[in-house]
Design an enzyme around this catalytic site. Sequence first.
Site, PDB file in Angstrom:
ATOM      1  N   LYS A 267      47.117  32.562  52.458  1.00  0.00           N
ATOM      2  CA  LYS A 267      46.493  33.839  52.094  1.00  0.00           C
ATOM      3  C   LYS A 267      45.139  33.920  52.797  1.00  0.00           C
ATOM      4  CE  LYS A 267      44.192  36.253  48.203  1.00  0.00           C
ATOM      5  NZ  LYS A 267      43.953  36.334  46.746  1.00  0.00           N
ATOM      6  N   LYS A 279      36.124  44.485  41.371  1.00  0.00           N
ATOM      7  CA  LYS A 279      35.650  43.330  40.609  1.00  0.00           C
ATOM      8  C   LYS A 279      34.225  43.581  40.138  1.00  0.00           C
ATOM      9  CE  LYS A 279      38.139  39.640  43.067  1.00  0.00           C
ATOM     10  NZ  LYS A 279      38.947  39.133  41.949  1.00  0.00           N
ATOM     11  N   ASP A 290      38.251  33.917  49.716  1.00  0.00           N
ATOM     12  CA  ASP A 290      39.629  34.319  49.440  1.00  0.00           C
ATOM     13  C   ASP A 290      40.561  34.138  50.648  1.00  0.00           C
ATOM     14  OD1 ASP A 290      41.189  34.988  47.286  1.00  0.00           O
ATOM     15  OD2 ASP A 290      41.077  37.151  47.610  1.00  0.00           O
ATOM     16  N   ASP A 349      43.538  44.559  42.666  1.00  0.00           N
ATOM     17  CA  ASP A 349      42.915  43.235  42.768  1.00  0.00           C
ATOM     18  C   ASP A 349      43.965  42.118  42.805  1.00  0.00           C
ATOM     19  OD1 ASP A 349      40.906  41.410  43.002  1.00  0.00           O
ATOM     20  OD2 ASP A 349      40.286  41.485  40.884  1.00  0.00           O
ATOM     21  N   GLU A 351      45.988  41.497  45.127  1.00  0.00           N
ATOM     22  CA  GLU A 351      46.325  41.837  46.520  1.00  0.00           C
ATOM     23  C   GLU A 351      46.908  40.676  47.301  1.00  0.00           C
ATOM     24  OE1 GLU A 351      43.460  40.739  45.573  1.00  0.00           O
ATOM     25  OE2 GLU A 351      43.123  39.224  47.117  1.00  0.00           O
ATOM     26  N   ARG A 353      49.183  38.415  46.602  1.00  0.00           N
ATOM     27  CA  ARG A 353      50.646  38.326  46.558  1.00  0.00           C
ATOM     28  C   ARG A 353      51.280  39.397  47.433  1.00  0.00           C
ATOM     29  NH1 ARG A 353      50.395  39.104  40.159  1.00  0.00           N
ATOM     30  NH2 ARG A 353      48.375  38.156  40.645  1.00  0.00           N
TER      31      ARG A 353
HETATM   32  N1  BES Z   1      41.256  36.256  44.800  1.00  0.00           N
HETATM   33  C1  BES Z   1      41.513  36.491  43.427  1.00  0.00           C
HETATM   34  C2  BES Z   1      41.719  35.206  42.616  1.00  0.00           C
HETATM   35  C3  BES Z   1      40.527  34.286  42.509  1.00  0.00           C
HETATM   36  C4  BES Z   1      39.712  34.322  41.391  1.00  0.00           C
HETATM   37  C5  BES Z   1      40.263  33.353  43.497  1.00  0.00           C
HETATM   38  C6  BES Z   1      38.625  33.479  41.288  1.00  0.00           C
HETATM   39  C7  BES Z   1      39.181  32.487  43.387  1.00  0.00           C
HETATM   40  C8  BES Z   1      38.375  32.551  42.278  1.00  0.00           C
HETATM   41  C9  BES Z   1      42.776  37.341  43.293  1.00  0.00           C
HETATM   42  O1  BES Z   1      43.004  38.235  44.327  1.00  0.00           O
HETATM   43  C10 BES Z   1      42.620  38.143  42.048  1.00  0.00           C
HETATM   44  O2  BES Z   1      41.724  38.924  41.994  1.00  0.00           O
HETATM   45  N2  BES Z   1      43.496  37.927  41.076  1.00  0.00           N
HETATM   46  C11 BES Z   1      43.442  38.641  39.854  1.00  0.00           C
HETATM   47  C12 BES Z   1      44.853  39.022  39.475  1.00  0.00           C
HETATM   48  C13 BES Z   1      44.935  39.967  38.331  1.00  0.00           C
HETATM   49  C14 BES Z   1      44.365  41.328  38.714  1.00  0.00           C
HETATM   50  C15 BES Z   1      46.383  40.117  37.911  1.00  0.00           C
HETATM   51  C16 BES Z   1      42.835  37.711  38.804  1.00  0.00           C
HETATM   52  O3  BES Z   1      43.095  36.516  38.857  1.00  0.00           O
HETATM   53  O4  BES Z   1      42.074  38.192  37.981  1.00  0.00           O
HETATM   54 ZN    ZN Z   2      42.222  37.774  46.126  1.00  0.00          ZN
HETATM   55 MN    MN Z   3      42.011  40.061  44.071  1.00  0.00          MN
END
Ligand code: BES
Ligand code: ZN
Ligand code: MN
Length: 498
Positions: A267, A279, A290, A349, A351, A353
């Site tokens: 990713k 966010k 990321d 967010d 994104e 996947r």
């Molecule tokens: N890049 C983030 C996940 C992340 C969080 C990586 C903290 C490193 C540190 C990912 O894209 C994300 O935002 N995931 C969301 C998914 C949710 C919206 C279903 C999350 O984990 O809150």
């Molecule tokens: Zn992300």
């Molecule tokens: Mn995200």
Amino acid sequence: MTAEFELLRGVRTVVADPASRPEAIEADALVLFLTEGGAGTGVCADVDRATGGLVARLVAAGEITGRRYECVPLLGPPGLHVAQLVLVGLGKREELDAGTLYRAAATATRHLSGKARARVALVADGTWSTRQIEQAVAGGVVGMVGQDLYRGDKKRTRFGTTVWVGAPPEAVERGILLGDGVNLARRLVNTAPDDMYPQTFAEEAASVAGRTGMEIEIWDEDQLARQRCNAILAVGRGSHRPPRLVVLRYRGPGRTDDTPDLALVGKGVTFDSGGLSLKPSDSMLTMKCDMAGAAAVLGAAATIASLKLPVHLVAAVGLAENMTGPAAYKLGDVITARSGTTIEVHNTDAEGRIVLADVLDVVKGLGPKKIIDAATLTGACMVALGYDVAGLFTNDQPLCDALAAAARSVGEPVWQLPMYSDYDDQIKSEVADIKNVGEGRWGGAITAAKFLERFVGGIPWTHVDIAGPAFAEKTRPWIDGGGTGSMVRAFVEFARGT
Ligand code: BES
Ligand code: ZN
Ligand code: MN
């Protein structure tokens, strides 16, 4: 001296003659590793004798304990030809492993690289295995590099010459290449997001490919459109920096057939603002990390190719910036991914996947025997496992077990989470084949993995969620805060067993 490496630009590493005694070494600093209560054995005993028992006395007085990552400098030690002797703790002898040696050596070089040093010698104990020596050498290379990319006044200076005593030259060479791969991944993560975006990441990949003799293909936005990569394009639409997909291919000696043994997929969201599901500022602060999955894949591929491992490897990364520009993808949008699967967007967010859906489909088309992906995919994985442990998810238990064993053997902790088919119901959509989040936030790391599983066909696959370990918010004795190079060593170790 039996061997000399100039593998890292401007940094010399030499291996001392096997007959040379550590107590006779001339250097600015001599690093010795000792286990708890272990000062009286092996190399330590020889050096201690030369100092007239100084180390033994400090141990007896409880000033030096040998506890993990304890780092005690002794200035002007008597009987030696060094300006200082640095004693680094390894913890209990029965618990000593390659991961501890990686961190202990990094602790020593991180400490010493706070000042310019012409020549630093480190001593490998005669009881360490070759694998352990490699990891110690890698740690030594990683510890010397900090967070200086944007600082005028650098906090770390790499040693003019590093001398390894008691280590076979081949192990030292492999250790340097491992450390170099880790440092590459760290640099890519630590680079500011306005400097590291899809195009510049792709250029970095091209330079690695040129250096290591890998084939490379870079798909720009036009090629992505021709290839129906609508998922990756959707995520990238909110940014004025267009997305990229990079595929590297390495064929080891003797591998001429068309079936890759292994595909590594990463990713590469070069910045994750969350998109329209924006966010909060605190969570956004570190989102340059990321693309750590893509960085791990590139770092591991670089090392695998430099080591000339006898594997046929594909390394593919999906690069996009998740932003809120006027063309940004929206909640309620339905994307037809390259595979034909339709995705309803419930949260922009989630994104990573979506990006990986297209990359996995491209890789699937190349027919690899196994697929492993690395992604900073979910905060939920950090809720489950904390900062230091990566989550594993699989459709093939033997592959997952082999990867877990490789990761643990180099000191990268991992833990498997379940993939019960009941979770599949949670990503069903009312309007499309699937939606990009589960029902509510519980089990969020697993529903994310379930989403990815839809795009790997039946190929044996393991997903590694590195949201926790990819980025250290705090400085540790062995590494400065920032990108850690998580999974580079694990992937290289796995490829060696493939
Ligand atoms: N890049 C983030 C996940 C992340 C969080 C990586 C903290 C490193 C540190 C990912 O894209 C994300 O935002 N995931 C969301 C998914 C949710 C919206 C279903 C999350 O984990 O809150
Ligand atoms: Zn992300
Ligand atoms: Mn995200």
